[in-house]
Every structure is written in C-alpha cells, then in structure tokens.
Design an enzyme around this catalytic site. Structure first.
Site, PDB file in Angstrom:
ATOM      1  N   SER A 110      77.882  40.968  26.856  1.00  0.00           N
ATOM      2  CA  SER A 110      76.705  41.475  27.544  1.00  0.00           C
ATOM      3  C   SER A 110      75.809  40.325  27.983  1.00  0.00           C
ATOM      4  CB  SER A 110      75.950  42.400  26.603  1.00  0.00           C
ATOM      5  OG  SER A 110      74.819  42.862  27.255  1.00  0.00           O
ATOM      6  N   GLY A 111      75.451  40.333  29.233  1.00  0.00           N
ATOM      7  CA  GLY A 111      74.569  39.281  29.758  1.00  0.00           C
ATOM      8  C   GLY A 111      75.322  38.094  30.306  1.00  0.00           C
ATOM      9  N   THR A 115      78.311  42.107  35.933  1.00  0.00           N
ATOM     10  CA  THR A 115      77.856  42.976  37.022  1.00  0.00           C
ATOM     11  C   THR A 115      77.497  42.133  38.242  1.00  0.00           C
ATOM     12  OG1 THR A 115      77.058  44.478  35.368  1.00  0.00           O
ATOM     13  CG2 THR A 115      76.236  44.801  37.593  1.00  0.00           C
ATOM     14  N   ASN A 160      70.287  41.460  27.518  1.00  0.00           N
ATOM     15  CA  ASN A 160      70.321  41.451  28.991  1.00  0.00           C
ATOM     16  C   ASN A 160      69.278  42.434  29.516  1.00  0.00           C
ATOM     17  OD1 ASN A 160      70.925  41.552  31.690  1.00  0.00           O
ATOM     18  ND2 ASN A 160      73.080  42.095  31.445  1.00  0.00           N
ATOM     19  N   SER A 163      71.257  45.442  31.429  1.00  0.00           N
ATOM     20  CA  SER A 163      72.567  45.568  30.810  1.00  0.00           C
ATOM     21  C   SER A 163      73.235  46.880  31.245  1.00  0.00           C
ATOM     22  CB  SER A 163      72.397  45.539  29.298  1.00  0.00           C
ATOM     23  OG  SER A 163      73.640  45.619  28.695  1.00  0.00           O
ATOM     24  N   SER A 164      74.501  46.764  31.673  1.00  0.00           N
ATOM     25  CA  SER A 164      75.219  47.982  32.059  1.00  0.00           C
ATOM     26  C   SER A 164      75.600  48.694  30.774  1.00  0.00           C
ATOM     27  CB  SER A 164      76.487  47.631  32.826  1.00  0.00           C
ATOM     28  OG  SER A 164      76.245  46.579  33.707  1.00  0.00           O
ATOM     29  N   GLY A 390      82.239  43.572  27.529  1.00  0.00           N
ATOM     30  CA  GLY A 390      83.141  42.612  26.893  1.00  0.00           C
ATOM     31  C   GLY A 390      83.190  42.845  25.395  1.00  0.00           C
ATOM     32  N   GLU A 392      82.487  42.824  21.654  1.00  0.00           N
ATOM     33  CA  GLU A 392      81.166  42.787  21.011  1.00  0.00           C
ATOM     34  C   GLU A 392      81.316  42.595  19.516  1.00  0.00           C
ATOM     35  OE1 GLU A 392      79.014  46.305  22.164  1.00  0.00           O
ATOM     36  OE2 GLU A 392      78.512  45.471  24.122  1.00  0.00           O
TER      37      GLU A 392
END
Ligand code: ATP
Ligand code: MG
Length: 1132
Positions: A110-111, A115, A160, A163-164, A390, A392
């Site tokens: 994340s981050g 995206t 993020n 974040s998605s 991704g 985690e």
C-alpha cells in the site's frame, strides 16, 4: 525538419545499472544499493529484464510530459533509460502489431504507487492510440471511470492518503487498428469494514467527506444531511481532512466524471441517497430494555434518525425498526423469531451499513461497465491492467490480510511460471540450449491455502457450515489438526508442534511461511468475516424499500425467492474470483510493474533501506533476477550490438559490409572473449555473464575516448594549419602593401628633393640674371618710383578735393531738395484750398443758378441738356480723333487711348474700320505683278502654314520662279530651243536616286503644261511629264526640302516610277506647281504632308520615312535606302 533518430541504449549514461540483470555481484545488498543510487538520482524506474521496478518518488517528477510520451513512442524497450512508458509502449505495440493480448500486473504494498502506475499506463496508451471524436469519447470514459471508483473505493490510511481499498482489474479492449473500443472492470474484495470503523489516523471512504464538503445546501437538505463531520458516528474525527486534498473540489470532479461516464442525473442522485442512508445508519443508537421473560432486548434511542432514513429510502419505518429488534430464523419450514440484544442490534446495524455500501460499490462497477463496454461484436484485442493490493504484513494480520496474501501468492506463482515460460520460449526461438533453472516454486503454499479438501480456506468454510458452536478457536484447532505437518504452516497449538516453545507465536495465531516471508495471522474474526452474515430480516426490509436502487441491491430479500441455502462465504467467493483472474491472465502476455515504497512517511527523497529490503524480499526480486539470468544474463539483437561495439575491431570499424551476425562473430573473436561466455542465437547474441558486457562497455568507453582524441587531434591539426595558412597569406599581403608604401614614400622623398634642388638652382640662376639687370636699370627705376610717388600724392589730393566738393554739392542738393519739397507741399495745399474754394464756389453758383433759372426750365430740360452735352462730347471726340489718327502703314499697331468708357465699342469699331481702310489703300497702290506675287504668297500660306515647318522661313523669300536664266546662258541654248512654252520655274534640284538614296543635280523646269527634267551640265532633257499625269505631291512636315512627285499609274513618264527631289525652294515650287496645275487642268493638285508616305519606284511601293536626329552631316538632311520597302530621310 524531421526529428533526427539518435541511436541510444539503456547502457548510455547509466546510473548504477538500469537493468538489474547486469548487477555484479548479485545479492540483496547490491540490489538495494542499486535502487538507492538510482532513486537518489531521480531514476525511479529500473528493469529486471522486461519487469519494471518503480520506486515511489512521493513528489511529481517531470518525466511524464507529452514530450516524454513522444520520446518513448515506437522505441525499443532497451533503447532509452527505464520508464513505465517503455513498458506501456512495448505492451501496446505488441498488442497492436502482433495481435497478442496483454496484461499489466502492478503489485506492491500500500502506498507503493500501483494506482498511479496504472493511471500512467492508461494515459500513455490513450496518448499513443488512435484519435477521432468517437475514440476520444471512449478514452475519456475509460479515464474518467478512475475518479468515480477512487471516490467510492479509496480512503486515507496511515500508509497512503489515497489508498485503494479494493482490487481492480480492468480489461481495455481495442479494435484491429489499436483504437480503444471500451473496457470491462472487475473489482475484488472491497474493505467494507472501513464503513463502520476506521483505525486511528485513517478515514472512511472519500465519498462521505466529499459529499459533506462539496454538496450544495440544497442537496444536503434533500439528503437530510448536515455539513458537520462530527455529527456522524461512522466518520472518525481524528483525521477528517487530508493535507493537500480539497474534498469539495473532488466532489465536483466526481460528479463531472459520473456525467462523462454516462450516469443519468437520477442515478447519481440515487447513489448519493444510498451514501447518505449509510452515513445516517451509523447514527442509530440502541439502549437495553429488559423484558419479562428475562431476555435482553434493545430499543432505538432516538427514532428521528430512523425516520429520516426511511423517508430517504422509502422503507416503512416499522419494518426497519422491527428488523433491528428481531431476528427470524427459518428451519424446516418453521419460523422462529428471537429478539436482538444491544450488541446484536449494533452488529445488525453495522452489517447492514457494510452490505449496503459494498453492494452499492459493486453496482457502481457494473454500471460503469455498462457505459464503457465495447459497442461492437467484432473480435477485440485486450490489454488488462491489474492494480491489486500487494503483500501485507502488519502487526495484527486478520482475515483480510490472509486473503490478500493468498492473492499475491497466486500472482507470484503465475509470475514465475510466465517468466520462466517466456525465457524458455525465447531460448527455443533463438535456438539456444535450455539449461534447467533452480527456483523456488510456491505452488506448495498456494496448495496449503486453496486445496479443496484440506486447504485453510476449505477448513474455514467447513467450520462455518458446521452445526453446533463454531468459534475462531475451533477453527484454529481444526487447522492444527490438518495442517500441522505442512512445511509452511506453523502453530503453537498443534500437538506434535515444532513450535511449542516458540514465544513469538501466540496461542491464538497461526503462521504461514509465504514466498515473501513469514506472516502471523490472528484467527479472531476469521469465522465471522468469512460468513459475512446479514440477517434476513434486514435484507427483506431493504427489498421492500421504495428506493429502486436499494431494492435492486438486495434481491435475496424477495420472499418469493427465498433460498435456504447459505450464500457462498467470502473466502470461497474470493478464491473463485482469483481463480478466474488467474485463468484470464494466463491467456495473456504478462508485463510486470513492481512498485516499491521507499519510506513510511510519504516523504520525498527518503530511502529507508530496511523498508525497501523487506519489499525486495517479498516481491522476490532477487529470485526474479536469478531466473532472468540463469542462462544468459544479457541478450541483444545483432544489429544494435554491432552498431554499439563496432569501433572495437578494425574489420568492423567504421563500416561492416556483411550480415550483422558475421560482424559480431568477427568482433567477439577479435576481442578474444571466451566462447563459453556467449552464444549465437538466431537474431540475438546471448551473453552469459554481465562481466563480459561490462568489459565490452569499458572497452567501448576507452575506444570512444581514443576516437574522441583522434577527432580532436585531427580537428586541432586542421585548425592550426588553416590558421597558419591564413596568417601566412595575411603576412604576404601585409608585406606587399608595406613594400609598396615604403617605395612610394621613398620615391616621393627623392622627387621632392629633386624639385627643391631644381628650384634652388633656378632661383639662383634667376637671381644672378636679375642682379645683372638691376645694375643696368637702377636709375630709371628710381626716377620712376619718384614720379610714381609724386603722382600718387597729387592723386590723393585731388581725390580729397573732389570728395569735399561732392560733399558740398550733396549737402546743397539736400538743402535745395528739402526747400523745394517744403515749397511743393505749400503749393499743393494752396492748390487744394483753391480747388476746394472753386468747387464750393461752383456748387454755390450752381445752386444759385439752379434756384434762379428753375422757373425758366421745362420739365424735360435735363434730358435735353444731357443729350446736348453728349453730342458735344462725341463731337469733340471725333474732332480730336481726326488729329490723333496714326500712320497709314497696315502694320502700325498704334491707336489713341479712349477718352470715355461709354465710347469703348465705338472706339474699337473705329479702329477696325480705319485698319480696313488703310489696308485697302495699301492694296490699291499694288501693280498687277505685285498682286500676282502676293496671290502666290497667299496660296503658299493656305497650303503650308502650320503644316510644314519649312514654311515660316519661305515667307520672307521672294518667289522668283526661273532662278536659272536659261535664256541668257549659252550652255542651255539647246534646252531653250526645245521649249516653246513659258517657263514658270527653272531651278536646279537634287533628284534622289531611287535605288540607293544618293542625289544628282537636275534642272527642274515647269511650263504651263509640262514638267521637265534636264541634265545640269549638258542641258539635255531627261524626262518630260505632262501636268495631267501628276497626281500628287508628298512631303514631310519637317524643316527639309524633300518632296515626291507622284505620277498617274500607267502613264508614259511613270515607267521608272515617282520622283523624289530635294530643293531649297520647295514651298515656292510646290505652290507654283499647284497653281499651274489648277489653272491648266482645273483640278486641285493633292499635296500630302506626312512624315511617312509611299512612293512607287518601278514595281515597288517604297515607304519614305522621315526621322529626327542624325547630326552627322550637320544641318543637311540625308537620305538612305534601307531596304526595298524603306527609304529613310534623317532630318536634323
Ligand atoms: N510515479 C509517481 N510520481 C509521483 N508520485 C507518486 C508516484 N507514484 C505514487 N506517487 C505518490 O504516492 C501516493 C500513493 O500512490 P498509490 O495510490 O498509487 O499507491 P498504491 O500502491 O495504489 O497504494 P494502495 O495499495 O494503498 O492503493 C500517490 O498518492 C502519490 O502521491
Ligand atoms: Mg491504489
């Protein structure tokens, strides 16, 4: 100018290594060092073969401009420095040109920038693919789906700000030309728990904040919302706003994007109503209420919020209220209703909010798909972009992380599979022997999770479905039983556990050794989350809603379709969708973007090696590099290879004529590269070890330096030589000029010295002569001087005397003048006075007389007096005129002035009459002969005045006629005898020769009836023309004496043609000819005056043309026959 294609290579100006396949030595440290080095130099992209590694810069870099797009467009992958555009271009071109469906797999934590990377890929493809109104609309819709999905599916997290919170796979579809047709989006596992609760420092989904900040008051009222975040329990307060994010502006962007994507206004409104309903659900609170039977029961604290929700959604308030208080369980056709305690009521409320939101999200994705789906049925080429969470690893990892990591495990599996496959395919293509590659295959881990009989997900489902008490602990126990022996499963509870004493492994947890590292999972919540239960009463209440959208979101609430079967669990749903995804990806050509997050602070310029090392490890980058270079680390097509290194060998430099492969062979032999280090493929050279490549690069660098030195040397030599030649040339020129100048100066000096000496000598000579002369003349000179002086003195005395006399005269004259003027003035005044007195006296007298005589006059006396006076005046005038008459000469212009104005016309008439009278007088005295002469002159004037320039000069000449005295000259006796008639003209003229324009003298004779030409010397008659045969005389208007006599056609004399003469008495001759012809033939002779006329010379008509100029012969006109059509007379 066409843009110049510069052949470049990834290897040019490389920072670290652009492709980590070339890393030497290869280990974790060198990989990280290389990434860091490149990151520090703003090179955020690095390759591993065809995989792009992207390190999030956390700041905007100027590397995505339209110019960059152009740079990477249609360039080979390894031609420019690593970039996400290079990968996008490669994928797009291979899709368009080779008809291979593509997928772009973007992974990372994340981050890390997944995206952003997916958006960059999409925007690059949009920029390079076809254009046109329709295509642009498709592109716009595809791109605008992003803001909508991000508003509903993204949230600020600690990692993020955007974040998605869902996985996204988008298939972009193209036609055979590579123009986009549409797309299909699939979404995976929205993190719906966020709707009801957010960890510290995080926010709910963006849309809630955007709606509250950006909606108009009117819309808020309609949605029964307030702008205050703190009014809503579902919105955590500690970080309601995000730095640098303008929620209100984003709201407008999202509304606009929805419109572009194709949402109707009413649809967008419905969506916002659902969002408002979810937000308001969070504000429903419950309080306990005891019932008689001792069961806990809950009650809604404040029904106002419930009422508003029902108004918004069109649900019957009592139905919803009941659904929050009771739960109906159906078993074997029996309905059992149980009350909900406070905790259960809250659970139900949150479950409803989560479900409502997550179903809304799925609906949104479907709705977007409906808009962007390709409109044609033709075969499409597809490019899939996968932006999925991704790997985690948190401190507390729960069901979500388990699922996510499972997905990543699958992606890794397919990654290894496809990379190896691709590598193997290339070896086969290039005819290179395939060597077995050792790598870690994570299939075993995938199996641990997804195995249908004893995989962890299967166990979980089994547990969830099992009757009896099911808890997370019972699930863990089960796992411990089944998986205890699995290599990658670790748990403390398993009986024969190897980890009994492992304190890092708590009792309520299990640990899986993923390909990317070990992850500890807390079992708490696994069962619940997997079940994902929504009480049926609630779904039925929703189905009953008047709100069409909400109704459609809960189809299972329809009592007619009651299904007692449990809905599929979250785990199994996810497993199925991952399986579909994998199947989909396997049919496509994969392209990988692996994103790395350089720090946890979302800050630019910070590269946290520990953090990166962790990611490098779980992304399996090292493994990736190893696979990629297991056989040959580097490969390159023969042409670019030869182009790059040809300067290293004499045979290939500067040009190699044969095929590129042979050139490379020669090159490598020459460089003595060990044969085991490389292999020749069909179109590429394969280099086993990066060391070899670097050796080549070093040699090239060295050689380039040598070449540069050589070029420099030659250039410098050339520059010096040209400079020298220029200097030498200049020196010669300067020397020549200087010598000339020196010589000139010397010559001038000698010349002036000679002159000085000469003048001295001459002076000396003259002086000595003068001296001698002086001695002789001295006394006379002195006397002359004495007289001179005396004379000058006398002269000046006389002059002084004369001056004095003159002065006296002048003064005297002034005196007299002033006296005279004074006297004159006095006299004038006196005269004026006298005149005045006389006038007054006359008036007075007149007055007196008039008074006195008035009585004697009759009324018309005045008129009589007037007439009398007038008569007197006229009488006086005539008498005076008699005395003043001028002389009788007709040319005397004098005439006395007129005395009275009223006599003006009389005076003029008198002058005219007098003139006519004296002319008559003058004429009367003429003799007959004189009259004849004047008649002739008059005739000449009528014929030639203002027509021929020669005329004025003839006026003063008397017309003599026979200039030649034939009678008297004995030479012409014969001629005289031959003529019987009276001779009118006898004159010598020049006859112009018809052939050449030259002239001969002839005697021209005019008699009463004939015109004769005779030889001047002998007097013999040459031609005789009767006057009746003469038709015309022509001449110019100028000052010349040329004239032509035209004869009647066919007459005897005309056999040689017309005559052309020149005479000094042209006017007289023409006049006489005219008069004689008139008197003899009674016909007027035609006289043509023109500067261009035609004459008949024998058979030819010749033009005689008079031109001005030609001063060569002075004032004599010349005549020249130019050709048989033209005879030119030049008149001065
Ligand atoms: N190429 C880039 N250039 C500049 N900034 C970037 C770039 N990539 C990412 N960022 C920054 O990093 C932030 C996070 O990126 P992004 O949202 O793409 O991460 P993500 O991998 O999708 O994370 P998540 O898994 O949470 O959705 C972006 O909001 C942006 O500020
Ligand atoms: Mg994202």
């Amino acid at each position: 100018m066409a843009k110049m294609e510069v052949k470049t290579s990834l290897l040019d100006n490389m920072i670290g290594v652009g492709d980590m396949v070339l890393l030497e030595p290869l280990n974790e440290d060198t990989v990280i060092d290389n990434l860091k080095k490149r990151f520090d130099h703003n090179e955020i992209y690095t390759y591993i073969g065809s995989v792009v590694i992207s390190v999030n810069p956390y700041r905007s870099l100027p590397i995505y401009s339209p110019e960059k797009v152009e740079d990477y467009r249609n360039r080979n992958f390894y031609e420019l420095s690593p970039h996400i555009f290079a990968l996008s271009d490669e994928a797009y071109r291979s899709l368009r040109d080779q008809d291979k469906d593509q997928c772009i797999l973007i992974t990372g934590e994340s981050g890390a920038g997944k995206t952003e990377a997916s958006k960059l890929v999409m925007s690059y493809v949009a920029a390079v693919c076809g254009k046109g109104a329709e295509v642009n609309q498709v592109k716009e819709q595809l791109l605008q789906s992003n803001p909508v999905l991000e508003a509903f599916g993204n949230a600020k997290t600690v990692r993020n700000d955007n974040s998605s919170r869902f996985g996204k796979y988008m298939d972009i579809e193209f036609d055979f030309k590579g123009d986009p047709l549409g797309g299909v989006i699939s979404n995976y596992l929205l993190e719906k728990s966020r709707v009801v609760k957010q960890p510290r420092g995080e926010r709910n989904f963006h849309v809630f904040y955007q709606l509250l900040s950006g909606a108009s008051e009117e819309l808020l009222n309609k949605l029964k919302l307030e702008r205050d975040f703190s009014r809503y329990n579902y919105l955590s307060l500690d970080s309601a706003t995000v730095n640098g994010v303008d929620d209100a502006a984003n709201f407008r962007t999202v509304r606009n994007a929805m419109q572009i994507v194709g949402f109707m206004d009413h649809e967008a409104e419905s969506v916002l109503e659902v969002v408002a309903a979810v937000l308001k659900l969070g504000n429903i609170e419950f309080k306990p209420e005891s019932r008689v039977n001792g069961l806990d029961e809950s009650k809604i604290k404040d029904k106002n919020e419930l009422k508003e929700i029902c108004e918004l959604t069109g649900i019957d308030q009592s139905v919803l209220e009941r659904a929050f208080s009771f739960r109906t369980v159906e078993a074997k056709q029996e309905k059992v209703s149980t009350t909900l305690n406070v905790a259960q009521a809250y659970y139900a409320r949150d479950a409803l909010a989560k479900n409502l939101y997550s179903r809304l999200f799925s609906w949104l994705v479907n709705r977007i798909n409906e808009s962007i789906k390709a409109q044609t049925k033709v075969r499409k080429k597809v490019m899939g972009v996968l932006d999925i969470y991704g790997f985690e690893i948190f401190e507390d990892n729960s069901f979500e992380q388990f699922i996510i990591n499972y997905c990543n495990e699958k992606l890794q599996q397919i990654f290894i599979e496809l990379t190896l496959k691709e590598e193997q395919e290339e070896y086969i293509r290039e005819d290179i022997e395939w060597t077995h590659i050792e790598y870690f295959n994570n299939a075993i881990i995938c199996d641990l999770i997804e195995n249908n009989t004893n995989g962890i997900l299967a166990m979980l489902d089994e547990e969830c479905l099992r009757p009896g008490t099911v808890t997370d602990e019972t699930f863990l126990e089960k796992l411990n039983q089944v998986c205890a022996t699995h290599q990658h499963f670790e748990s403390r509870m398993s009986k024969c556990s190897r980890f009994l004493n492992d304190t890092s492994l708590p009792h309520s947890c299990f640990r899986i050794q993923h390909y990317a590292g070990k992850v500890l999972y807390q079992v708490e919540g696994f069962v619940d989350k997997n079940n994902d239960l929504l009480y049926r009463d609630l779904s039925q209440a929703m189905w009953k809603a008047g709100h069409a959208l909400i109704k459609s979101l809960f189809p299972e609430g329809n009592p007619a379709k009651i299904n007692l079967k449990r809905p599929p669990t979250a785990g199994s749903q996810f497993k199925a969708s991952v399986a579909t995804l994998m199947k989909n990806l396997q049919t496509k050509n994969p392209n990988y973007i692996r994103c790395i997050k350089p720090n946890d602070k979302k800050a630019a310029h910070i590269f946290n090696e520990g953090l990166v090392c962790h990611q490098v490890r779980y992304l399996g980058l090292l493994e990736n590099v190893r696979v990629r270079r297991a056989g040959y680390a580097f490969r390159q097509a023969y042409e670019p290879c030869l182009e790059r290194y040809k300067m290293l060998c004499k045979q290939t430099w500067p040009h190699w004529k044969g095929p590129a492969r042979a050139g490379v062979e020669v090159l490598f032999n020459e460089l003595e590269i060990p044969v085991e280090e490389y292999s020749f493929g069909r179109s590429k050279i394969f280099i086993r070890n990066p060391r070899t490549l670097f050796k080549l690069e070093d040699l090239r660098k060295q050689r380039l330096e040598d070449l540069a030195t050589l070029i420099q040397k030659i250039y410098r030599g050339w520059k010096c030589r040209t400079h020298f030649l220029l200097m030498r040339k200049s020196q010669i020129v300067i020397a020549a000029w200087f010598r000339r100048y020196a010589q000139q100066k010397r010559y001038q000096q000698i010349k002036s010295s000679a002159l000085v000496i000469q003048s001295y000598i001459r002076g000396w000579k003259v002086r000595s002569l003068l001296q001698a002369y002086w001695h002789q003349k001295a006394p006379t000179t002195i006397a002359a001087y004495w007289h001179g002086t005396q004379a000058r003195r006398e002269l000046s005395r006389l002059k002084a005397e004369a001056r004095n006399k003159h002065a006296i005269a002048v003064i005297w004259a002034y005196w007299l003048g002033s006296k005279a003027r004074r006297e004159l003035k006095r006299l004038k005044e006196e005269a004026r006075r006298k005149h005045a007195v006389a006038v007054i006296w006359a008036y007075w007298l007149g007055l007196k007389v008039r008074r006195e005589y008035r009585k004697f006059f009759r009324a018309n006396a005045g008129k009589k007096i007037y007439e009398f006076t007038l008569q007197r005046i006229v009488q006086k005038y005539f008498l005076e005129m008699k005395n003043k008459v001028p002389s009788l000469s007709p040319i005397d212009k004098n005439w006395p002035s007129r005395p009275y104005l009223f006599l003006d016309s009389t005076h003029k008439e008198l002058k005219r009459i007098f003139h006519l009278w004296r002319c008559k007088k003058y004429r009367d005295q003429f003799t007959d002969q004189q009259k004849l002469i004047y008649e002739e002159k008059l005739e000449a004037s009528e014929l030639f005045k203002d027509k021929k320039a020669l005329y004025p000069s003839s006026v003063g000449q008397p017309f003599q006629g026979p200039y030649l005295e034939i009678n008297k000259n004995p030479k012409y006796k014969k001629l005289k005898d031959a003529i019987e008639e009276k001779i009118i003209i006898a004159e010598v003229v020049n006859k112009i020769n018809r052939a050449n324009g030259k002239s001969t003298s002839r005697i021209f004779l005019l008699t009463n009836n004939n015109l004769l030409l005779a030889d001047q010397k002998s007097g013999q008659i040459k031609s005789e023309v009767p006057l009746v045969d003469v038709t015309k005389v022509s001449m110019s208007s100028q000052n010349d004496g040329f004239f032509a006599i035209h004869l009647k056609e066919g007459c005897e004399a005309a056999s040689k043609g017309d005559f052309l003469f020149s005479s000094d008495h042209l006017i007289e001759m023409a006049t006489k000819l005219y008069r004689t012809t008139l008197s003899q033939t009674k016909q007027k002779l035609n006289i043509e005056i023109s500067d261009e006329f035609l004459v008949q010379f024998r058979q030819d008509k010749v033009c005689v043309k008079f031109i001005q100029g030609n001063q060569k012969n002075g004032s004599v006109p010349t005549c020249k026959r130019k050709n048989n059509r033209l005879l030119e007379v030049a008149v001065p």
